[in-house]
Design a protein around this motif. Structure first.
Motif, PDB file in Angstrom:
ATOM      1  N   LYS A 118       0.830  -1.201   0.000  1.00  0.00           N
ATOM      2  CA  LYS A 118       0.000   0.000   0.000  1.00  0.00           C
ATOM      3  C   LYS A 118       0.861   1.247   0.000  1.00  0.00           C
ATOM      4  N   GLY A 119       0.396   2.242  -0.730  1.00  0.00           N
ATOM      5  CA  GLY A 119       1.038   3.551  -0.720  1.00  0.00           C
ATOM      6  C   GLY A 119       0.369   4.439   0.316  1.00  0.00           C
ATOM      7  N   LYS A 120       0.551   5.732   0.153  1.00  0.00           N
ATOM      8  CA  LYS A 120      -0.017   6.702   1.094  1.00  0.00           C
ATOM      9  C   LYS A 120      -1.535   6.673   1.042  1.00  0.00           C
ATOM     10  N   GLN A 121      -2.160   6.894   2.200  1.00  0.00           N
ATOM     11  CA  GLN A 121      -3.616   6.936   2.260  1.00  0.00           C
ATOM     12  C   GLN A 121      -4.102   8.339   1.921  1.00  0.00           C
ATOM     13  N   THR A 122      -5.172   8.396   1.163  1.00  0.00           N
ATOM     14  CA  THR A 122      -5.798   9.649   0.758  1.00  0.00           C
ATOM     15  C   THR A 122      -7.285   9.566   1.077  1.00  0.00           C
ATOM     16  N   THR A 123      -7.866  10.682   1.486  1.00  0.00           N
ATOM     17  CA  THR A 123      -9.298  10.754   1.759  1.00  0.00           C
ATOM     18  C   THR A 123      -9.913  11.864   0.926  1.00  0.00           C
ATOM     19  N   LEU A 124     -10.988  11.532   0.220  1.00  0.00           N
ATOM     20  CA  LEU A 124     -11.783  12.522  -0.511  1.00  0.00           C
ATOM     21  C   LEU A 124     -13.047  12.788   0.295  1.00  0.00           C
ATOM     22  N   THR A 125     -13.381  14.060   0.459  1.00  0.00           N
ATOM     23  CA  THR A 125     -14.578  14.452   1.208  1.00  0.00           C
ATOM     24  C   THR A 125     -15.398  15.418   0.353  1.00  0.00           C
ATOM     25  N   PHE A 126     -16.709  15.187   0.354  1.00  0.00           N
ATOM     26  CA  PHE A 126     -17.632  16.011  -0.423  1.00  0.00           C
ATOM     27  C   PHE A 126     -18.680  16.600   0.519  1.00  0.00           C
ATOM     28  N   ARG A 127     -19.047  17.880   0.266  1.00  0.00           N
ATOM     29  CA  ARG A 127     -20.048  18.556   1.082  1.00  0.00           C
ATOM     30  C   ARG A 127     -21.077  19.210   0.167  1.00  0.00           C
ATOM     31  N   ASN A 128     -22.333  19.051   0.518  1.00  0.00           N
ATOM     32  CA  ASN A 128     -23.426  19.685  -0.209  1.00  0.00           C
ATOM     33  C   ASN A 128     -23.761  21.005   0.474  1.00  0.00           C
TER      34      ASN A 128
ATOM     35  N   PHE B 293      -5.774  14.922   2.501  1.00  0.00           N
ATOM     36  CA  PHE B 293      -7.214  15.139   2.507  1.00  0.00           C
ATOM     37  C   PHE B 293      -7.575  16.101   1.372  1.00  0.00           C
ATOM     38  N   TYR B 294      -8.496  15.665   0.510  1.00  0.00           N
ATOM     39  CA  TYR B 294      -8.947  16.475  -0.614  1.00  0.00           C
ATOM     40  C   TYR B 294     -10.435  16.752  -0.393  1.00  0.00           C
ATOM     41  N   ASN B 295     -10.780  18.020  -0.237  1.00  0.00           N
ATOM     42  CA  ASN B 295     -12.147  18.420   0.087  1.00  0.00           C
ATOM     43  C   ASN B 295     -12.797  19.134  -1.087  1.00  0.00           C
ATOM     44  N   TYR B 296     -14.041  18.778  -1.348  1.00  0.00           N
ATOM     45  CA  TYR B 296     -14.812  19.414  -2.414  1.00  0.00           C
ATOM     46  C   TYR B 296     -16.145  19.868  -1.835  1.00  0.00           C
ATOM     47  N   VAL B 297     -16.487  21.134  -2.087  1.00  0.00           N
ATOM     48  CA  VAL B 297     -17.731  21.719  -1.584  1.00  0.00           C
ATOM     49  C   VAL B 297     -18.544  22.201  -2.776  1.00  0.00           C
ATOM     50  N   ALA B 298     -19.763  21.656  -2.925  1.00  0.00           N
ATOM     51  CA  ALA B 298     -20.660  22.062  -4.009  1.00  0.00           C
ATOM     52  C   ALA B 298     -21.483  23.258  -3.553  1.00  0.00           C
TER      53      ALA B 298
ATOM     54  N   HIS C  15     -12.524  23.728  -3.731  1.00  0.00           N
ATOM     55  CA  HIS C  15     -11.576  22.655  -3.406  1.00  0.00           C
ATOM     56  C   HIS C  15     -10.533  23.148  -2.411  1.00  0.00           C
ATOM     57  N   SER C  16     -10.113  22.258  -1.523  1.00  0.00           N
ATOM     58  CA  SER C  16      -8.991  22.531  -0.626  1.00  0.00           C
ATOM     59  C   SER C  16      -8.311  21.212  -0.269  1.00  0.00           C
ATOM     60  N   THR C  17      -7.076  21.322   0.209  1.00  0.00           N
ATOM     61  CA  THR C  17      -6.333  20.179   0.734  1.00  0.00           C
ATOM     62  C   THR C  17      -5.690  20.632   2.036  1.00  0.00           C
ATOM     63  N   MET C  18      -4.911  19.743   2.636  1.00  0.00           N
ATOM     64  CA  MET C  18      -4.168  20.129   3.836  1.00  0.00           C
ATOM     65  C   MET C  18      -3.103  21.158   3.479  1.00  0.00           C
ATOM     66  N   LEU C  19      -2.755  21.253   2.195  1.00  0.00           N
ATOM     67  CA  LEU C  19      -1.693  22.155   1.759  1.00  0.00           C
ATOM     68  C   LEU C  19      -2.204  23.433   1.117  1.00  0.00           C
ATOM     69  N   THR C  20      -3.488  23.494   0.764  1.00  0.00           N
ATOM     70  CA  THR C  20      -4.032  24.657   0.065  1.00  0.00           C
ATOM     71  C   THR C  20      -5.318  25.144   0.734  1.00  0.00           C
ATOM     72  N   ARG C  21      -5.565  26.437   0.627  1.00  0.00           N
ATOM     73  CA  ARG C  21      -6.806  27.021   1.140  1.00  0.00           C
ATOM     74  C   ARG C  21      -7.944  26.722   0.164  1.00  0.00           C
ATOM     75  N   ILE C  22      -9.156  26.868   0.668  1.00  0.00           N
ATOM     76  CA  ILE C  22     -10.315  26.624  -0.202  1.00  0.00           C
ATOM     77  C   ILE C  22     -10.385  27.703  -1.273  1.00  0.00           C
ATOM     78  N   HIS C  23     -10.667  27.258  -2.494  1.00  0.00           N
ATOM     79  CA  HIS C  23     -10.777  28.170  -3.623  1.00  0.00           C
ATOM     80  C   HIS C  23     -11.724  27.547  -4.652  1.00  0.00           C
ATOM     81  N   LYS C  24     -12.302  28.416  -5.479  1.00  0.00           N
ATOM     82  CA  LYS C  24     -13.198  27.909  -6.525  1.00  0.00           C
ATOM     83  C   LYS C  24     -12.373  27.199  -7.568  1.00  0.00           C
ATOM     84  N   MET C  25     -12.749  25.951  -7.838  1.00  0.00           N
ATOM     85  CA  MET C  25     -11.984  25.129  -8.786  1.00  0.00           C
ATOM     86  C   MET C  25     -12.719  24.970 -10.116  1.00  0.00           C
TER      87      MET C  25
END
Length: 137
Positions: free
Chosen positions: A26-36, A111-116, A123-133
């Motif tokens: 196994k490689g690195k673990q990644t989590t995708l999160t989505f919010r409505n 962690f990769y976050n997506y907000v609709a 979109h945001s990650t642990m390394l980036t602030r939320i921004h319109k993608m």
């Protein structure tokens, strides 16, 4: 003798690559999160696919809980997860995008976050602030 050594290294690499799923490397673990965060009580449909043929689909109610799933990077490959977010009547308004592309040359966001929202997908990650993608199609 040198040719034999090179052959054995190449053979070992090929065996590891082909056996990756069998021996559970196994490689690195990644989590995708989505919010409505859509307005007017709209539901959000999330559908994600990968090259592993895994398909994840979730219908998210307005102001409901986040939807998350985790996976591991391919040790010697290139993991790709693409998703389609859909909204509106019969989910006709949608956007398809690459939600995660494994790239060992870049820092891993974990962690990769997506907000609709009504005006697009943020979109945001642990390394980036939320921004319109993305804008909706």
């Amino acid at each position: 003798m040198k040719n034999v050594s090179i052959f054995l290294v190449v053979l070992a690499f090929c065996m590891i690559q082909n056996m990756e799923h069998v021996i559970s490397i196994k490689g690195k673990q990644t989590t995708l999160t989505f919010r409505n965060s859509l307005s007017h009580n709209k539901w959000l449909k999330v559908r994600c696919n990968s090259g592993d043929k895994e398909v994840r689909e979730k219908f998210m109610p307005p102001n409901g809980e986040d939807y998350s799933f985790s996976f591991h990077d391919d040790v010697v490959g290139h993991k790709l997860i693409w998703c389609t977010l859909s909204k509106g009547a019969d989910y006709k308004v949608h956007k398809k995008f690459d939600a995660y592309v494994q790239d060992n040359r870049k820092p891993h966001g974990t962690f990769y976050n997506y907000v609709a929202q009504e005006d697009g997908i943020y979109h945001s990650t642990m390394l980036t602030r939320i921004h319109k993608m993305y804008d909706w199609n």
